[in-house]
Enzyme design. Structure first.
Site, short mmCIF file in Angstrom:
data_model
loop_
_atom_site.label_atom_id
_atom_site.label_comp_id
_atom_site.label_asym_id
_atom_site.label_seq_id
_atom_site.Cartn_x
_atom_site.Cartn_y
_atom_site.Cartn_z
N GLY A 70 -71.76 -14.99 16.89
CA GLY A 70 -72.98 -13.99 16.80
C GLY A 70 -74.36 -14.74 16.36
N CYS A 71 -74.84 -15.61 17.14
CA CYS A 71 -75.88 -16.47 17.03
C CYS A 71 -77.01 -16.16 17.91
CB CYS A 71 -75.93 -17.85 17.35
SG CYS A 71 -74.67 -18.79 16.30
N SER A 94 -69.34 -9.18 3.36
CA SER A 94 -70.55 -8.21 2.84
C SER A 94 -70.10 -7.59 1.52
CB SER A 94 -70.64 -6.84 3.70
OG SER A 94 -71.39 -5.88 2.98
N TYR A 124 -67.74 0.94 8.49
CA TYR A 124 -68.32 -0.37 8.37
C TYR A 124 -67.44 -1.09 7.09
CZ TYR A 124 -71.27 -4.34 7.56
OH TYR A 124 -71.81 -5.68 7.29
N LEU A 176 -68.53 -24.31 14.37
CA LEU A 176 -68.70 -23.26 15.44
C LEU A 176 -69.02 -22.05 14.76
CD1 LEU A 176 -68.00 -22.34 18.33
CD2 LEU A 176 -65.64 -21.75 17.33
N SER A 208 -79.12 -13.69 17.04
CA SER A 208 -79.98 -12.98 16.26
C SER A 208 -79.67 -13.17 14.50
CB SER A 208 -80.51 -11.68 16.49
OG SER A 208 -79.40 -10.82 16.21
N GLY A 209 -80.29 -12.85 13.96
CA GLY A 209 -80.19 -12.72 12.46
C GLY A 209 -79.81 -14.05 11.89
N GLY A 249 -76.60 -15.40 11.99
CA GLY A 249 -76.15 -16.71 12.81
C GLY A 249 -77.01 -17.50 13.52
N ASP A 263 -66.85 -14.45 23.07
CA ASP A 263 -66.86 -12.85 22.72
C ASP A 263 -65.81 -12.67 21.86
OD1 ASP A 263 -66.33 -10.05 22.50
OD2 ASP A 263 -66.54 -9.93 24.55
#
Length: 305
Positions: free
Chosen positions: A10-11, A141, A154, A7, A13-14, A16, A64
């Site tokens: 955030g898929c 990150s 962030y 699972l 774009s990018g 994901g 979400d």
């Protein structure tokens, strides 16, 4: 070999999107991928990239991370509610002076980047514990280790993620579960482009002249060059993540960008962190020419590789 249920959040774009497609196209069909996104209307790029895997080894679902009911509904629709590998990838960015950012903007970043992960685990972790099997992969990150100029909120959200996972990892060992933090540096993706676009729109009227000048004429001015030097493609990060997933004993932390390693190493060399802060200050404000020369040298090394 039993197919593993993955699972990913955030898929649209990018990272994901790239990772979901990469796993779904695995030649041995090792993975059944449930690629999720908050807004299904933004799924066109994923549908196109998935190609023939769609409906076979890849399905797209709504999720979400800021809505507990949405998470539960998604997991309830999975066969036996089983998740073997959870990849938490949804995130929000925010750059600029904190004087120019609202508390509500900051809360959205924390709610998405940190509490989004917490909500996912509250729903999925109990079953992993019961089965004593599972791998939690968090796209974190390097800013979860080392804060950088004008990325205060962030970085704070990623520090929260890293501290949370460090604490949880001890408990996870008791249940034979793995947790892996994937720590990219700058990634050339839609996410970063949007963050920069929003940064350029920042109303700097609440910032003093020195801070406003620092943001626009130092940070934003050098942003493009930093990305040209350190930036990774989503494909590169996805490959690193894929290798971590297929390991028998995956590491707790994995940095995907070797060019960024010297930056994060400073943090471990000096427990007081004075060295790190002083080095960054001098690079930015006192040795700008040296800094630019260093970036050009690193870019040359990357080209040679």
């Amino acid at each position: 070999m039993t197919q593993k249920v993955v699972l990913i959040t955030g898929c649209s774009s990018g990272i994901g999107l790239t990772l979901a497609v990469r796993l779904a196209k695995n030649e041995k069909k090792m993975f059944m991928v449930y690629a999720t996104m908050r807004n299904l209307n933004k799924g066109e790029a994923l549908v196109e990239a998935a190609g023939r895997t769609l409906g076979r080894t890849l399905e797209i679902k709504q999720l979400d991370v800021c809505d507990e009911n949405s998470i539960k509904a998604c997991v309830d629709n999975l066969p036996e509610r089983r998740v073997d590998i959870l990849i938490s990838n949804e995130e929000m960015g925010l750059i600029g002076p904190i004087e120019c950012q609202s508390i509500d903007e900051m809360k959205i970043v924390m709610d998405t980047n940190f509490f989004g992960l917490v909500r996912l685990l509250k729903e999925i972790l109990p079953d992993m514990k019961r089965r004593k099997k599972g791998h939690i992969v968090v796209i974190s990150s390097v800013m979860g280790i080392q804060g950088t100029l004008f990325n205060d909120i962030y970085a704070a959200s990623k520090f929260a993620v890293e501290g949370f996972c460090e604490s949880l990892a001890i408990q996870a060992l008791r249940f034979n579960l793995n947790i892996s933090l994937i720590e990219p540096g700058p990634v050339i993706a839609e996410f970063e482009r949007k963050v920069v676009e929003e940064g350029l729109k920042t109303d700097l009227s609440k910032a003093d002249k020195v801070t406003a000048d620092m943001f626009m004429n130092i940070y934003m001015k050098n942003h493009k060059q930093m990305f040209e030097t350190f930036g990774q493609t989503t494909e590169d990060v996805a490959e690193h993540t894929h290798q971590i997933i297929i390991m028998n004993n995956p590491p707790f932390r994995h940095q995907t960008n070797v060019l960024y390693t010297p930056v994060t190493t400073l943090k471990y060399v000096d427990p007081n962190s004075d060295l790190t802060t002083d080095t960054f200050y001098k690079m930015v404000f006192e040795h700008n020419k040296v800094f630019n020369t260093s970036l050009n040298f690193l870019r040359f090394l990357r080209w040679r590789r």
